[in-house]
Motif scaffolding. Sequence first.
Motif, PDB file in Angstrom:
ATOM      1  N   LYS A 178     -12.555   6.700   1.758  1.00  9.30           N
ATOM      2  CA  LYS A 178     -13.720   7.330   2.366  1.00  9.30           C
ATOM      3  C   LYS A 178     -14.907   7.378   1.406  1.00  9.30           C
ATOM      4  O   LYS A 178     -16.058   7.431   1.826  1.00  9.30           O
ATOM      5  N   PRO A 185     -10.582  -0.333   3.380  1.00 14.06           N
ATOM      6  CA  PRO A 185     -10.658   0.467   4.617  1.00 14.06           C
ATOM      7  C   PRO A 185     -10.045   1.861   4.482  1.00 14.06           C
ATOM      8  O   PRO A 185     -10.310   2.729   5.319  1.00 14.06           O
ATOM      9  N   HIS A 186      -9.232   2.087   3.454  1.00 10.66           N
ATOM     10  CA  HIS A 186      -8.527   3.356   3.301  1.00 10.66           C
ATOM     11  C   HIS A 186      -9.289   4.350   2.406  1.00 10.66           C
ATOM     12  O   HIS A 186      -8.798   5.451   2.173  1.00 10.66           O
ATOM     13  N   GLU A 235      -8.553  13.276  -1.857  1.00  9.98           N
ATOM     14  CA  GLU A 235      -8.953  11.946  -1.413  1.00  9.98           C
ATOM     15  C   GLU A 235      -8.977  11.040  -2.638  1.00  9.98           C
ATOM     16  O   GLU A 235      -8.616  11.464  -3.746  1.00  9.98           O
ATOM     17  N   LEU A 277       0.821  -1.208   0.000  1.00 10.15           N
ATOM     18  CA  LEU A 277       0.000   0.000   0.000  1.00 10.15           C
ATOM     19  C   LEU A 277       0.855   1.258   0.000  1.00 10.15           C
ATOM     20  O   LEU A 277       0.446   2.296  -0.546  1.00 10.15           O
ATOM     21  N   ASP A 278       2.049   1.190   0.588  1.00 11.65           N
ATOM     22  CA  ASP A 278       2.938   2.356   0.582  1.00 11.65           C
ATOM     23  C   ASP A 278       3.369   2.711  -0.834  1.00 11.65           C
ATOM     24  O   ASP A 278       3.351   3.887  -1.231  1.00 11.65           O
ATOM     25  N   ILE A 301      -7.450  -2.295  -0.020  1.00 10.88           N
ATOM     26  CA  ILE A 301      -7.563  -0.837  -0.052  1.00 10.88           C
ATOM     27  C   ILE A 301      -8.906  -0.338   0.473  1.00 10.88           C
ATOM     28  O   ILE A 301      -9.056   0.851   0.792  1.00 10.88           O
ATOM     29  N   ASN A 335       0.406   4.175  -2.697  1.00 14.74           N
ATOM     30  CA  ASN A 335       0.121   5.551  -2.301  1.00 14.74           C
ATOM     31  C   ASN A 335       1.114   6.530  -2.908  1.00 14.74           C
ATOM     32  O   ASN A 335       0.751   7.647  -3.291  1.00 14.74           O
TER      33      ASN A 335
END
Length: 819
Positions: A535, A532-533, A575, A505-506, A530, A509
């Motif tokens: 919104k 839970p990350h 976001e 995930l790093d 992904i 991102n």
Amino acid sequence: MAPPRNERIFEPNASIVLVGCRGAGKRTLGFMGALHLRRRLVTEDHYFEKVTGLTRGQYLAKHGRELFARQNINVFKRMLDMNRTGCIIECGMASLSDEAQDVLREYARTHPVVYIHREKEQIAKLMDAADAQQLLEADRTHRNCSNFEYFNLYDPSPSSAPSSGGTSGTSTPINGEQPGPSKLLCVQEDFARFLDIITGRGATKAWLESPFSVAAIPPEYRSYSYALRLRLSYLMDMDLEWEDFEAKGDCVELIIDHWPDDLCGVIARQVALIRRKLGVPIIYHVEEDPRGERRRPPEEKNAMDSELLELGLRLGVDYISVDLQRDEALVHRVLQRRGRSKVIGNYWYMGLHALPWPDERQMENYRRAQALGCDVVRLVRFCTNDSPVELLEDFKRRVQETIPDPKPPLVAYDISVLGVRTPLQTRILGPVKHPDMENDRDHLATVSNTPQCIEMLFRQFLLDPLQFYVLGANVSYSLSPAMHHAAYDSSLMPHTFQAVVCSTLDSLNQICSADTFGGACLTAPFKVAIMPHLKVKSHHATVIGAVNVLLPLRGRTSAILDHANSRNKAGPVREFFGDNTDWSSILTCLRRAISPRNHVQPSRTTGLVIGAGGMARAAIYALYQLGCRNIFIYNRTVSHADAVARHFNEWAASQAAAVAAAATANGTANGGGGGGSPGMNAASPSKDVCHVLPSLTTPWPRNYQLPTMVISCVPATSVDSNPPADFVMPLDWLRSPTGGVVVELAYEPLVTPLVAQMRAVRANMCPSWVVVDGLEVVAEMAIEAFELMTGRLAPKRLMKEVCRKTWEGQQQQRRRGLP
């Protein structure tokens, strides 16, 4: 000045009545409509037998013609009265009587009554010539007792089945054969789109489910949009194919500039063709002075225009274009009858002394259109180099600053003897044509086409070149870059698309936080990780529990529309938005390959999903959206299959509870008088939709039909306890007497063991099976991802061709030992 009352806005749950000639397809459309709207189907034949205990033939033989006629009309009236909400009602021959049509006219004051018709030649094939002629003559009276009409188009072309975006495609060849798409698919998608328009649920439903989809944002609210102008006189003698118009406009403006014989039938058919072939919103415009027509007295001309505008409203077009300089009564009539169609109010100044932009009367024109309730205002004027663009910009600024909200979107531009001034002066609904169309085909009105307009926006730095990706642990041989680059080239967009291997995930991102990041297609291991990350997610992604498309949110406000209209623009990422196109790609491929014999019946049809990962979740969701309520899951690790089944059973139960509550609130839970077809009651009791098969030796459950839809979601290598790609089916699970569809998602290799097995099954057991290979699905995924990422319609046919050619090129390289 208050706008006239809209007479054709009905209660959302008002029953929809279908009338028309025998052979027009009312029963089939009724079934499709009931399934699409989750309503009960009430048919006149079934209702007559329900009420009298006898079929029509039996009643006629027992009681004679006179008593039968009286009972027939009594039952007809009762059928309409007892089923006023929550139904699709299919009328039979009783609707041809004068008394029944009087009832229908009254019913149409509060309900949609849809006249179904089709080509006379197709109806004539179904009956004797004399009977056909007599019925067709009587059928015309249905226009007088209905308030909508739907042309049930017969399309003989071999590639007429639209995808989710409205274009065509075919299933994968097996054993040298090329199975044709189901003709019912075309009708199903056309009719569903028509019902969404007349009920007002189309754009709202699309927006709530996935606000970044092309269908979710009306053209007048997009950052840039273009109207492809097509004249009726041109369509009657086209020198291009329908496929040539794909992705050439965000909507089509159909201009009625010609009055051929059987004018209403010709126009209805052209509207049906545009819906089927292009799948975009339609602007319906009646030209003031049609070509080749004699000048008529004002009264006669107004009557003709009124009839033609009423026809457009009856056909359920998305937009009706009205010249506000025309007869006041004509304008008032259109506004009264608009229904769910949006109104574009026009002021055209075409002479040498056109009203200049600084003239206060232009502001008055806008105010009048606003007061009348127009959804869009269009102001066009002819100029001869006497109108600097600054004058128009100043007019737009004055509208924005001085006119109180709510302000309808403004379309304003100059034209000259060379056509629309370029660059286009309007941001929305800019008039465009196909580059290969002669200018005189559109009276010198347009000289630009959509890709050229898009290219100009990038050259003016109004849009920015961005970087797009496919990201995951095993994307080295992804076909996505080739397809997306082909689409960028076709659309003249200077974006790039890369396949980048990453697994944390790093690292994800880091790539996605760049100012020039445009979006990414995600593969394992990110689809579930992904979630839970994020919104903001689409409704589909939330239900499935997995994301395969990631978009940056760059809007200046928190409004989703602002973010959606920031696509193709660089800048800091606020976001991310997650969506899932796996399910809809699978759904498209299933629809394209299902035969009429295997059409989905919610209470009977059975589907089978192999696997329990992210793709399996998408496959289950696709089957559910298709109407299948009996879904079996096989996975090597039973606990994973149990978890997936539990997830969807809980969700399906919540859906059923919500529908039942709504039906009860509207008084339809118990069917409102009977006569409904099995499985069509929206408030039927809930039960589990997903079931787990614990092993390959498990006999197929006796209480369920054998599967007619099989989706293999196993990857090329064993991942997350899924069975490996060498999986084959137990033959006892493949004994459906009507065959079915197998969708194989793996394409490395293209002929997997399951595909090879299905070839043998077709040859030795049942030739009615159709196999859809992984290239079909991956092409659909790329098409939908392109539209989500760019907000533009995809060149679907081109992307599909590039997908297969790129895969073939990769295979040749591997055979030569090249990397």
